[in-house]
Design a protein around this motif. Sequence first.
Motif, PDB file in Angstrom:
ATOM      1  N   PRO A 155       5.849   2.342  -8.062  1.00  0.00           N
ATOM      2  CA  PRO A 155       4.425   2.690  -8.146  1.00  0.00           C
ATOM      3  C   PRO A 155       4.202   4.188  -8.343  1.00  0.00           C
ATOM      4  CG  PRO A 155       4.849   1.240  -6.283  1.00  0.00           C
ATOM      5  CD  PRO A 155       6.187   1.705  -6.774  1.00  0.00           C
ATOM      6  N   ASP A 156       3.087   4.506  -8.967  1.00  0.00           N
ATOM      7  CA  ASP A 156       2.697   5.914  -9.123  1.00  0.00           C
ATOM      8  C   ASP A 156       2.264   6.453  -7.764  1.00  0.00           C
ATOM      9  OD1 ASP A 156       3.098   5.846 -11.899  1.00  0.00           O
ATOM     10  OD2 ASP A 156       1.091   5.034 -12.226  1.00  0.00           O
ATOM     11  N   LEU A 157       2.778   7.622  -7.412  1.00  0.00           N
ATOM     12  CA  LEU A 157       2.458   8.230  -6.126  1.00  0.00           C
ATOM     13  C   LEU A 157       1.192   9.075  -6.213  1.00  0.00           C
ATOM     14  CD1 LEU A 157       6.047   9.313  -5.031  1.00  0.00           C
ATOM     15  CD2 LEU A 157       4.713   7.392  -4.144  1.00  0.00           C
ATOM     16  N   LEU A 158       0.524   9.224  -5.078  1.00  0.00           N
ATOM     17  CA  LEU A 158      -0.686  10.023  -4.981  1.00  0.00           C
ATOM     18  C   LEU A 158      -0.289  11.481  -4.780  1.00  0.00           C
ATOM     19  CD1 LEU A 158      -3.797   9.799  -4.834  1.00  0.00           C
ATOM     20  CD2 LEU A 158      -3.562   9.573  -2.357  1.00  0.00           C
ATOM     21  N   GLU A 159      -0.600  12.315  -5.769  1.00  0.00           N
ATOM     22  CA  GLU A 159      -0.201  13.719  -5.724  1.00  0.00           C
ATOM     23  C   GLU A 159      -1.352  14.610  -6.190  1.00  0.00           C
ATOM     24  OE1 GLU A 159       4.548  13.475  -6.663  1.00  0.00           O
ATOM     25  OE2 GLU A 159       3.178  13.353  -8.363  1.00  0.00           O
ATOM     26  N   VAL A 180       2.675  19.045   5.818  1.00  0.00           N
ATOM     27  CA  VAL A 180       2.713  17.928   6.761  1.00  0.00           C
ATOM     28  C   VAL A 180       1.876  16.765   6.243  1.00  0.00           C
ATOM     29  CG1 VAL A 180       2.006  17.165   9.072  1.00  0.00           C
ATOM     30  CG2 VAL A 180       3.200  19.345   8.789  1.00  0.00           C
ATOM     31  N   LEU A 181       0.697  17.065   5.739  1.00  0.00           N
ATOM     32  CA  LEU A 181      -0.186  16.011   5.217  1.00  0.00           C
ATOM     33  C   LEU A 181       0.442  15.295   4.022  1.00  0.00           C
ATOM     34  CD1 LEU A 181      -3.669  17.748   5.484  1.00  0.00           C
ATOM     35  CD2 LEU A 181      -2.925  15.705   6.724  1.00  0.00           C
ATOM     36  N   GLU A 182       1.083  16.052   3.141  1.00  0.00           N
ATOM     37  CA  GLU A 182       1.716  15.429   1.980  1.00  0.00           C
ATOM     38  C   GLU A 182       2.828  14.488   2.411  1.00  0.00           C
ATOM     39  OE1 GLU A 182       2.868  18.682  -0.496  1.00  0.00           O
ATOM     40  OE2 GLU A 182       0.790  19.167  -1.042  1.00  0.00           O
ATOM     41  N   ASN A 183       3.558  14.864   3.466  1.00  0.00           N
ATOM     42  CA  ASN A 183       4.617  13.991   3.962  1.00  0.00           C
ATOM     43  C   ASN A 183       4.037  12.745   4.622  1.00  0.00           C
ATOM     44  OD1 ASN A 183       7.527  13.659   4.396  1.00  0.00           O
ATOM     45  ND2 ASN A 183       7.012  13.779   6.567  1.00  0.00           N
ATOM     46  N   ILE A 184       2.935  12.909   5.355  1.00  0.00           N
ATOM     47  CA  ILE A 184       2.259  11.769   5.982  1.00  0.00           C
ATOM     48  C   ILE A 184       1.777  10.788   4.912  1.00  0.00           C
ATOM     49  CG2 ILE A 184       0.107  11.110   7.151  1.00  0.00           C
ATOM     50  CD1 ILE A 184       0.525  13.582   8.968  1.00  0.00           C
ATOM     51  N   LEU A 238       2.856  10.508   1.807  1.00  0.00           N
ATOM     52  CA  LEU A 238       4.011   9.929   1.122  1.00  0.00           C
ATOM     53  C   LEU A 238       4.606   8.781   1.940  1.00  0.00           C
ATOM     54  CD1 LEU A 238       5.979  10.160  -1.301  1.00  0.00           C
ATOM     55  CD2 LEU A 238       7.366  11.688   0.118  1.00  0.00           C
ATOM     56  N   ASN A 239       4.796   9.009   3.238  1.00  0.00           N
ATOM     57  CA  ASN A 239       5.348   7.959   4.107  1.00  0.00           C
ATOM     58  C   ASN A 239       4.447   6.732   4.139  1.00  0.00           C
ATOM     59  OD1 ASN A 239       7.537   9.555   4.746  1.00  0.00           O
ATOM     60  ND2 ASN A 239       6.709  10.261   6.707  1.00  0.00           N
ATOM     61  N   ALA A 240       3.127   6.962   4.179  1.00  0.00           N
ATOM     62  CA  ALA A 240       2.180   5.843   4.205  1.00  0.00           C
ATOM     63  C   ALA A 240       2.253   5.038   2.914  1.00  0.00           C
ATOM     64  CB  ALA A 240       0.759   6.372   4.422  1.00  0.00           C
ATOM     65  N   GLN A 241       2.352   5.726   1.788  1.00  0.00           N
ATOM     66  CA  GLN A 241       2.434   5.022   0.504  1.00  0.00           C
ATOM     67  C   GLN A 241       3.698   4.167   0.424  1.00  0.00           C
ATOM     68  OE1 GLN A 241       0.834   7.359  -3.133  1.00  0.00           O
ATOM     69  NE2 GLN A 241       1.561   8.915  -1.698  1.00  0.00           N
ATOM     70  N   TYR A 242       4.826   4.734   0.827  1.00  0.00           N
ATOM     71  CA  TYR A 242       6.068   3.973   0.777  1.00  0.00           C
ATOM     72  C   TYR A 242       6.004   2.763   1.708  1.00  0.00           C
ATOM     73  CZ  TYR A 242       8.729   7.123  -2.221  1.00  0.00           C
ATOM     74  OH  TYR A 242       9.187   7.828  -3.292  1.00  0.00           O
ATOM     75  N   ARG A 243       5.351   2.924   2.838  1.00  0.00           N
ATOM     76  CA  ARG A 243       5.218   1.790   3.747  1.00  0.00           C
ATOM     77  C   ARG A 243       4.404   0.676   3.095  1.00  0.00           C
ATOM     78  NH1 ARG A 243       2.519   1.516   9.861  1.00  0.00           N
ATOM     79  NH2 ARG A 243       2.923  -0.708  10.143  1.00  0.00           N
ATOM     80  N   ILE A 244       3.289   1.032   2.469  1.00  0.00           N
ATOM     81  CA  ILE A 244       2.450   0.030   1.808  1.00  0.00           C
ATOM     82  C   ILE A 244       3.210  -0.644   0.675  1.00  0.00           C
ATOM     83  CG2 ILE A 244       0.351  -0.326   0.448  1.00  0.00           C
ATOM     84  CD1 ILE A 244      -0.895   2.008   2.085  1.00  0.00           C
ATOM     85  N   PHE A 245       3.933   0.155  -0.118  1.00  0.00           N
ATOM     86  CA  PHE A 245       4.690  -0.414  -1.234  1.00  0.00           C
ATOM     87  C   PHE A 245       5.718  -1.429  -0.748  1.00  0.00           C
ATOM     88  CE2 PHE A 245       4.096   3.931  -3.483  1.00  0.00           C
ATOM     89  CZ  PHE A 245       2.789   3.585  -3.813  1.00  0.00           C
ATOM     90  N   ARG A 246       6.314  -1.152   0.430  1.00  0.00           N
ATOM     91  CA  ARG A 246       7.308  -2.080   0.973  1.00  0.00           C
ATOM     92  C   ARG A 246       6.646  -3.291   1.621  1.00  0.00           C
ATOM     93  NH1 ARG A 246       9.706   1.052  -1.708  1.00  0.00           N
ATOM     94  NH2 ARG A 246      11.739   2.018  -1.303  1.00  0.00           N
ATOM     95  N   ASP A 247       5.479  -3.103   2.208  1.00  0.00           N
ATOM     96  CA  ASP A 247       4.784  -4.204   2.872  1.00  0.00           C
ATOM     97  C   ASP A 247       4.197  -5.200   1.875  1.00  0.00           C
ATOM     98  OD1 ASP A 247       5.363  -3.224   5.375  1.00  0.00           O
ATOM     99  OD2 ASP A 247       3.386  -2.348   5.738  1.00  0.00           O
ATOM    100  N   VAL A 248       3.733  -4.695   0.727  1.00  0.00           N
ATOM    101  CA  VAL A 248       3.037  -5.550  -0.236  1.00  0.00           C
ATOM    102  C   VAL A 248       3.471  -5.200  -1.664  1.00  0.00           C
ATOM    103  CG1 VAL A 248       0.814  -6.391  -1.076  1.00  0.00           C
ATOM    104  CG2 VAL A 248       1.010  -5.573   1.269  1.00  0.00           C
ATOM    105  N   PRO A 249       4.288  -6.046  -2.304  1.00  0.00           N
ATOM    106  CA  PRO A 249       4.544  -5.849  -3.735  1.00  0.00           C
ATOM    107  C   PRO A 249       3.237  -6.005  -4.508  1.00  0.00           C
ATOM    108  CG  PRO A 249       6.153  -7.346  -2.772  1.00  0.00           C
ATOM    109  CD  PRO A 249       5.068  -7.153  -1.748  1.00  0.00           C
ATOM    110  N   ILE A 250       2.862  -4.990  -5.257  1.00  0.00           N
ATOM    111  CA  ILE A 250       1.532  -4.934  -5.865  1.00  0.00           C
ATOM    112  C   ILE A 250       1.568  -5.481  -7.288  1.00  0.00           C
ATOM    113  CG2 ILE A 250      -0.333  -3.376  -6.536  1.00  0.00           C
ATOM    114  CD1 ILE A 250       0.697  -1.506  -4.274  1.00  0.00           C
ATOM    115  N   ASP A 251       0.638  -6.401  -7.572  1.00  0.00           N
ATOM    116  CA  ASP A 251       0.631  -7.033  -8.887  1.00  0.00           C
ATOM    117  C   ASP A 251       0.374  -6.051 -10.020  1.00  0.00           C
ATOM    118  OD1 ASP A 251       1.215  -9.386  -7.717  1.00  0.00           O
ATOM    119  OD2 ASP A 251      -0.585 -10.466  -8.342  1.00  0.00           O
ATOM    120  N   ALA A 252      -0.335  -4.969  -9.735  1.00  0.00           N
ATOM    121  CA  ALA A 252      -0.597  -3.969 -10.767  1.00  0.00           C
ATOM    122  C   ALA A 252       0.691  -3.304 -11.253  1.00  0.00           C
ATOM    123  CB  ALA A 252      -1.558  -2.899 -10.241  1.00  0.00           C
TER     124      ALA A 252
END
Length: 217
Positions: free
Chosen positions: A157-161, A28-32, A34-48
Amino acid sequence: MAGLSASGLKTQIKSYTETDSNVLTDAVLENIILNAQYRIFRDVPIDADRKQQLGNLVAGQESINAPAGALFIRGIQVYSTAGSETTGANRWLEKKDYTYLQEFQDVTGTSAAQGRPKYYAMYGGGTGESDTTSGRIAFSPTPNTTYKFRVHYNKMPDLLENNDTNYISMNFPNGLLYCCLSEAYGFLKGPVDMLTLYENKYKQEVRKFANEQVGRR
């Protein structure tokens, strides 16, 4: 706040929500997260995640593979001369729909229909992260020589795993935590006031993070 690892983030989520592994399991935590990361990636295109790729067009070939792992294309430059030159006169191509390119150049395969590209379009679904599964880029007119090109794009982006870190967890850890907590309280079905609290905290922090990205350009 120092950067967060995946395991540290899981610990903080359980601590803030006052739950344990019986409620918020690892799956459950990994899905939470993952969803948070995808939301951030969509909200803010990251210069890095901004990248460039150089190459040469092929005379008579109307399309190329998108760069491996490309999330979206920011722009394409085509240089005036053939060969290896990436300085001097160049043209920024105008992005169009693929059907526009087909209408603009309805006769292909002949030298008379070829020239220096003016437009580009994306087509073909990006189903993976290799150069053959990240979609295609079509040009019009079809190139008449080996023009040098430069593709500007954002990579996936690289995902947190596992117990790793990534750019988001090291440079936007508070926003990542707040976004995860908003996801977590949504999973837990409340309390609504806590979901609202962390949703608002996330929105406040992501605006600052977005301004920081603009300031880097």
